[in-house]
Design an enzyme around this catalytic site. Structure first.
Site, PDB file in Angstrom:
ATOM      1  N   ASP A  36      -6.000  -7.161   1.222  1.00  0.00           N
ATOM      2  CA  ASP A  36      -4.693  -7.245   0.591  1.00  0.00           C
ATOM      3  C   ASP A  36      -4.927  -7.979  -0.753  1.00  0.00           C
ATOM      4  O   ASP A  36      -5.998  -8.550  -0.973  1.00  0.00           O
ATOM      5  CB  ASP A  36      -3.776  -8.046   1.533  1.00  0.00           C
ATOM      6  CG  ASP A  36      -2.511  -8.495   0.870  1.00  0.00           C
ATOM      7  OD1 ASP A  36      -1.821  -7.642   0.288  1.00  0.00           O
ATOM      8  OD2 ASP A  36      -2.202  -9.708   0.935  1.00  0.00           O
ATOM      9  N   ASP A  38      -2.047  -9.973  -2.905  1.00  0.00           N
ATOM     10  CA  ASP A  38      -1.285 -11.212  -3.080  1.00  0.00           C
ATOM     11  C   ASP A  38      -1.572 -12.202  -1.956  1.00  0.00           C
ATOM     12  O   ASP A  38      -1.381 -11.892  -0.784  1.00  0.00           O
ATOM     13  CB  ASP A  38       0.217 -10.912  -3.112  1.00  0.00           C
ATOM     14  CG  ASP A  38       0.589 -10.085  -4.323  1.00  0.00           C
ATOM     15  OD1 ASP A  38       0.324 -10.538  -5.440  1.00  0.00           O
ATOM     16  OD2 ASP A  38       1.131  -8.973  -4.135  1.00  0.00           O
ATOM     17  N   HIS A 188      11.753  -8.907  -8.931  1.00  0.00           N
ATOM     18  CA  HIS A 188      10.356  -8.455  -8.817  1.00  0.00           C
ATOM     19  C   HIS A 188       9.846  -7.797 -10.094  1.00  0.00           C
ATOM     20  O   HIS A 188       8.769  -8.152 -10.590  1.00  0.00           O
ATOM     21  CB  HIS A 188      10.190  -7.499  -7.622  1.00  0.00           C
ATOM     22  CG  HIS A 188       9.874  -8.235  -6.358  1.00  0.00           C
ATOM     23  ND1 HIS A 188      10.307  -7.839  -5.119  1.00  0.00           N
ATOM     24  CD2 HIS A 188       9.173  -9.363  -6.149  1.00  0.00           C
ATOM     25  CE1 HIS A 188       9.891  -8.692  -4.203  1.00  0.00           C
ATOM     26  NE2 HIS A 188       9.200  -9.626  -4.802  1.00  0.00           N
ATOM     27  N   ASP A 319      -2.779 -11.891   4.293  1.00  0.00           N
ATOM     28  CA  ASP A 319      -2.138 -13.193   4.533  1.00  0.00           C
ATOM     29  C   ASP A 319      -0.885 -13.067   5.382  1.00  0.00           C
ATOM     30  O   ASP A 319      -0.381 -14.062   5.875  1.00  0.00           O
ATOM     31  CB  ASP A 319      -1.776 -13.861   3.200  1.00  0.00           C
ATOM     32  CG  ASP A 319      -0.717 -13.075   2.453  1.00  0.00           C
ATOM     33  OD1 ASP A 319      -0.976 -11.907   2.127  1.00  0.00           O
ATOM     34  OD2 ASP A 319       0.379 -13.621   2.209  1.00  0.00           O
TER      35      ASP A 319
HETATM   36 MG   LIG Z   1      -0.279 -10.592   0.640  1.00  0.00          MG
END
Ligand SMILES: [Mg+2]
Length: 461
Positions: A36, A38, A188, A319
């Site tokens: 991933d 972020d 965003h 995460d």
């Molecule tokens: Mg993430």
């Protein structure tokens, strides 16, 4: 660490940059590493949380006509932690354990702690039913703070709630929640356009070992890919900052705007090619995934078919336990790694003399309570011991966070967050570069846990 036979490692420090196993994982078997973006490859600074908070707050004022006075409410970085549950209907933020038990001293309405009797009145006790917290469930009325982006968002809700209550402004917590959700969703694109080559260093941490980590995987013939929900422009700014302009050389496949968890659960969303020159999506049929190109949306089914990457040969890092890892673990047999940047900080606290002495004293008191509680002649002693134990509980909690304590544990149980972490990830660590502390042949072994009916066996015996 070398242990002599007949000694107990009493003062061993846990490595804050260690990798910890929930399930046995042999890196020899891993051929492909997926990431991933972020908060997995990219770790943001607290300035980024200020940016999210400030833009969200300003959106409430300018677009939704909230009182201008909330413009003076500042972001409070230490107020909340990941993993908490927010009751949308009641406007209550709380920490619950793996048995869904509310932790009474970790329940807030706005910025104000709630009294135990008030909490019990709302929930008819201390138990949160499963249907209130099931992710995506029809009757779910809570939102779990699954990622670190949720922390500034919940701080905004808490600040505004506090303002409304203190100023006797009638409000519906549900409306406030959905307004903040809408505000954060609306900003965003602004956030994505705010970060650029000249300011990215303000918002993104730079891990010096990241390039070496990816180089080592590449040199050992490992495949690598990215699946992120972020758009390419946002990904590209960060990756160029961390790895240089040719960062795509490391990755066989790059997928953006993947809309996880739908990327893992849906079956009929085709990949589209993102054209870096025109910054638009093409409409041609994608039948193979090529290095150097960028793809939008798609599904994990197609990713597996087009690459041949399946099952236990893939290790994917993310995460978000639910959005990134749960489906891969449950339905695809991929190996998974959770990246939790708070972990290093929590381990440092757990290593401190202050924390260890507090927990040691707490356990001694707990033992004395267990031994004396049934003796009617010692009722006064037991009450005194309970008071002393509770004082130590408060202290051990506040060493992590004064409002909510540790992300991972309550006084005697793992948190709800930890339960999902243990179930849906094979390993967990504070950053992917921590794997550089181990060889690519390393086997991560889970620790043999102690069951309640088992006896602790010291190596001294
Ligand atoms: Mg993430």
């Amino acid at each position: 660490m070398k242990l002599q036979r007949g000694t107990t490692p009493r003062a061993v420090q846990v490595d804050p940059h260690g990798v910890f196993a929930n399930s046995e994982l042999d890196l020899n078997e891993i051929e492909v590493y997926g990431f991933d973006y972020d908060y997995t490859l990219a770790v943001y600074t607290v300035e980024f949380h200020y940016l999210i908070y400030d833009l969200g707050r300003d959106w409430l004022i300018n677009k939704f006509k909230y009182p201008k006075a909330i413009g003076e409410l500042e972001y409070q970085p230490g107020f909340a932690i990941r993993g908490l549950h927010y009751d949308i209907k009641e406007g209550i933020l709380m920490k619950i354990d793996l048995f869904h038990q509310i932790q009474f001293e970790s329940v807030y309405r706005g910025l104000t702690p709630m009294k135990r009797e008030d909490v019990e009145r709302v929930y008819n006790g201390c138990y949160i039913p499963q249907n209130m917290i099931r992710p995506g469930g029809e009757s779910s009325r809570t939102k779990q703070l699954n990622d670190l982006f949720s922390v500034p968002e919940i701080c905004l809700i808490s600040n505004v709630t506090e303002y409304f209550i203190k100023n006797n402004v009638p409000f519906n917590p549900e409306i406030l929640f959905y307004d903040v959700q809408n505000a954060v969703a609306s900003i965003h694109p602004i956030i994505h356009n705010t970060l650029n080559d000249s300011n990215i260093g303000t918002y993104l941490e730079k891990y010096s070992q990241l390039e070496g980590f990816l180089q080592r995987l590449k040199a050992n013939g490992k495949g690598m890919f990215i699946v992120t929900n972020s758009p390419f422009k946002f990904l590209d700014v960060g990756m160029r900052y961390m790895l240089g302009a040719d960062w795509q050389q490391f990755f066989d496949v790059v997928i953006v705007q993947a809309r996880k968890p739908k990327f893992f659960t849906e079956h009929l969303r085709p990949f589209r090619i993102y054209d870096k020159e025109t910054k638009s999506q093409l409409w041609e049929h994608v039948t193979s995934l090529e290095k150097g190109k960028v793809y939008v949306e798609g599904t994990v089914d197609q990713l597996q078919k087009m690459t041949g990457w399946v099952g236990h040969s893939v290790l994917y890092f993310g995460d978000q336990i639910y959005n990134d890892l749960a489906d891969l673990t449950l339905n695809y047999g991929w190996r998974t790694g959770a990246i939790l940047c708070e972990l290093a900080h929590e381990i440092k606290i757990s290593n401190s003399d202050d924390y260890r002495q507090t927990v040691g004293s707490m356990q001694t008191l707990q033992y004395l309570i267990e031994q004396t509680q049934d003796d009617d002649s010692r009722k006064g002693d037991v009450e005194q011991l309970l008071m002393e134990r509770d004082a130590l509980r408060k202290k051990s909690k506040s060493l992590f966070n004064p409002n909510f304590g540790s992300v991972f544990r309550t006084h005697h149980n793992p948190t709800y967050f930890s339960r999902r972490l243990f179930r849906y990830s094979d390993i967990y660590t504070s950053h992917v570069t921590n794997l550089m502390n181990y060889s690519l042949r390393h086997v991560y072994y889970p620790r043999r846990g102690l069951l309640p009916h088992e006896l602790y066996m010291s190596s001294q015996n």
